[in-house]
Enzyme design. Structure first.
Site, mmCIF file in Angstrom:
data_model
loop_
_atom_site.group_PDB
_atom_site.id
_atom_site.type_symbol
_atom_site.label_atom_id
_atom_site.label_comp_id
_atom_site.label_asym_id
_atom_site.label_seq_id
_atom_site.Cartn_x
_atom_site.Cartn_y
_atom_site.Cartn_z
ATOM 1 N N ASP A 25 18.034 48.688 -34.968
ATOM 2 C CA ASP A 25 17.700 49.758 -35.898
ATOM 3 C C ASP A 25 17.600 51.061 -35.120
ATOM 4 O OD1 ASP A 25 16.799 51.269 -37.996
ATOM 5 O OD2 ASP A 25 15.172 49.944 -38.556
ATOM 6 N N ASP A 26 18.585 51.932 -35.251
ATOM 7 C CA ASP A 26 18.610 53.242 -34.584
ATOM 8 C C ASP A 26 18.879 53.131 -33.079
ATOM 9 O OD1 ASP A 26 17.787 53.978 -37.107
ATOM 10 O OD2 ASP A 26 15.871 54.846 -36.500
ATOM 11 N N CYS A 44 19.983 54.042 -42.700
ATOM 12 C CA CYS A 44 19.690 52.619 -42.632
ATOM 13 C C CYS A 44 20.245 51.789 -43.789
ATOM 14 C CB CYS A 44 18.181 52.427 -42.545
ATOM 15 S SG CYS A 44 17.693 50.699 -42.446
ATOM 16 N N ASP A 100 22.596 49.856 -36.870
ATOM 17 C CA ASP A 100 22.940 50.455 -38.168
ATOM 18 C C ASP A 100 23.377 51.907 -38.035
ATOM 19 O OD1 ASP A 100 20.387 51.349 -37.513
ATOM 20 O OD2 ASP A 100 19.483 50.882 -39.442
ATOM 21 N N ASN A 101 22.785 52.638 -37.082
ATOM 22 C CA ASN A 101 23.147 54.046 -36.848
ATOM 23 C C ASN A 101 22.606 54.463 -35.488
ATOM 24 O OD1 ASN A 101 20.818 54.219 -39.347
ATOM 25 N ND2 ASN A 101 20.261 55.114 -37.375
#
Length: 451
Positions: free
Chosen positions: A3-4, A43, A249-250
């Protein structure tokens, strides 16, 4: 799934400071992609693309799913777990979920509830996450699909007395999920702020370095969870049988990356180990998009989507380092939080990127975890006009089109959209972008008509 997590914080992607031995080993045994891109640096929309093979504007997950944002994918969309279940796969998820409705993203086994950004959720404790998967992985019989989604290295969030979320810790750094008591099975790795590597898109100051040190610590924690999960696969005799995909995700949760479609937000880690004992390891520069993940997994599983997907399997470039890849990839961002309307469409080739800012008259909106970051607050309080390599006004107020020569200008600073010598390239890319919007039933394609 992280996540990130950007490519800025992985040893195998060239960072000599951060300790990620398990992911580095996975890359050494598999294929490391150097041109892999999410389609939206937010997200829920990004995860919906990964789990459907459809862009967010086509699957309906325009922005964040949780609480009052309440974006959901269309109920007639068939999600990856459902498609694999029809092929006879057992399916399970653990950690962060953050997509809806359940009908579209239906997993047979839920190993943890996965509340979005819950500081007490299992998603911050990756070794415990891996342990929760052991029984599922070890079960004999049917093949399985496991969705292992960490909350790390997302920023830590808190709650104000009025119930509203907050990420604000200025002047102290956000802790990125790190805590004094640590987590079970984790050897916390603490980084000195003066040793971290500040990416060019960020301001190199004390506040940014302090936050990057916390971010690195969260990444190293996640890495240990990946190592534990791989060991469980090996102990169960499933490692050689499994297609293992690591991605995020990013990009990292700093202004200039997350929620933007500049490369720090959308150019991400992708490490894949194919099934089999003696796999050739290589670095693959071919263009790959997150919309291609579901088609690739279905390809390996011998499963059908039942409908036309917008991505395509990249199995060929995964198995042959010299195979011809795609000539361009596309990105589509609509919103982050419900108040953060800023649709963008992107076409990216190995050399050029064209960004279409559909609502360019608006000031670029900040996600809460970005505007409250100490890195951004420090620049605001210093009254500086520059953030990283970019003028703040250039960052906040964007033109309708941005065209960048990524070979000469990797920081995406010099906009060539009005350059006379680049009009042929501009027109070629814009024509392809319009065609992409039309072919993917983009609701925003209508703007070309009424404007």
């Amino acid at each position: 799934m992280a996540d990130d997590h950007g490519t800025d914080a992985l040893g195998c992607y060239g960072n000599p400071v951060i300790q990620t031995p398990n992911l580095d080993k996975l890359a050494a045994e598999g294929v490391r992609f150097t041109n892999a891109f999410c389609t939206t640096a937010s997200c829920s929309p990004s995860r919906s693309v990964l789990l459907t093979g459809l862009h967010n504007h086509a699957n309906g997950m325009y922005g964040l799913e949780h609480t009052y944002h309440h974006f959901n994918s269309f109920e007639n969309v068939a999600g990856l777990p459902e498609l694999l279940a029809k092929k006879g796969y057992r399916t399970a998820r653990v950690g962060k979920f953050h997509v809806a409705p359940e009908k579209v993203f239906q997993f047979q086994t839920v190993l943890s509830a996965g509340q979005a950004n819950d500081p007490n959720a299992l998603g911050r404790s990756p070794v415990e996450m891996a342990a929760a998967c052991k029984a599922f992985i070890s079960q004999p019989g049917k093949p399985f699909f496991l969705y292992f989604a960490s909350d790390d290295p997302h920023r830590s969030n808190g709650v104000l007395p009025n119930g509203h979320p907050t990420f604000n810790s200025y002047p102290a750094p956000n802790l990125f999920g790190n805590r004094r008591q640590g987590y079970p099975g984790i050897k916390e790795i603490v980084y000195a702020p003066d040793k971290v590597i500040v990416p060019p898109f960020l301001p190199d100051n004390a506040e940014t370095r302090a936050e990057l040190a916390q971010y690195y610590q969260a990444v190293s924690r996640l890495d240990q969870g990946v190592g534990q999960l791989i060991q469980i696969l090996k102990d169960a005799g499933q490692y050689e049988n499994s297609l293992i995909i690591y991605l995020s995700d990013n990009g990292v949760a700093f202004p200039g990356a997350k929620t933007t479609l500049y490369d720090p937000g959308m150019k991400l880690p992708l490490i894949v180990r194919r099934p089999g004992k003696d796999q050739k390891s290589f670095v693959q520069p071919a263009l790959v998009s997150w919309v291609d993940i579901t088609p690739t997994i279905l390809d390996y599983a011998g499963a059908s989507s039942g409908t036309k997907l917008q991505g395509k399997s990249f199995r060929a470039v995964l198995e042959n380092e010299k195979a011809a890849g795609q000539t361009e990839i596309y990105a589509s961002h609509s919103l982050h939080e419900i108040t953060m309307y800023y649709p963008m469409r992107v076409i990216r080739t190995p050399k050029y990127k064209l960004i279409y800012n559909l609502a360019h008259e608006l000031t670029f909106p900040f996600a809460l975890d970005l505007v409250e970051s100490s890195a951004w607050q420090s620049v605001q309080k210093s009254k500086s006009n520059i953030y990283g390599q970019r003028a703040i006004q250039q960052f906040l107020h964007r033109p309708k089109f941005e065209l960048y020569d990524l070979e000469k200008d990797p920081g995406e600073i010099n906009n060539l959209a009005q350059s006379k010598s680049h009009q042929e390239v501009f027109n070629q890319l814009l024509t392809k972008m319009k065609q992409f919007q039309k072919e993917t039933s983009d609701p925003w394609y209508h703007k070309w008509t009424y404007e």
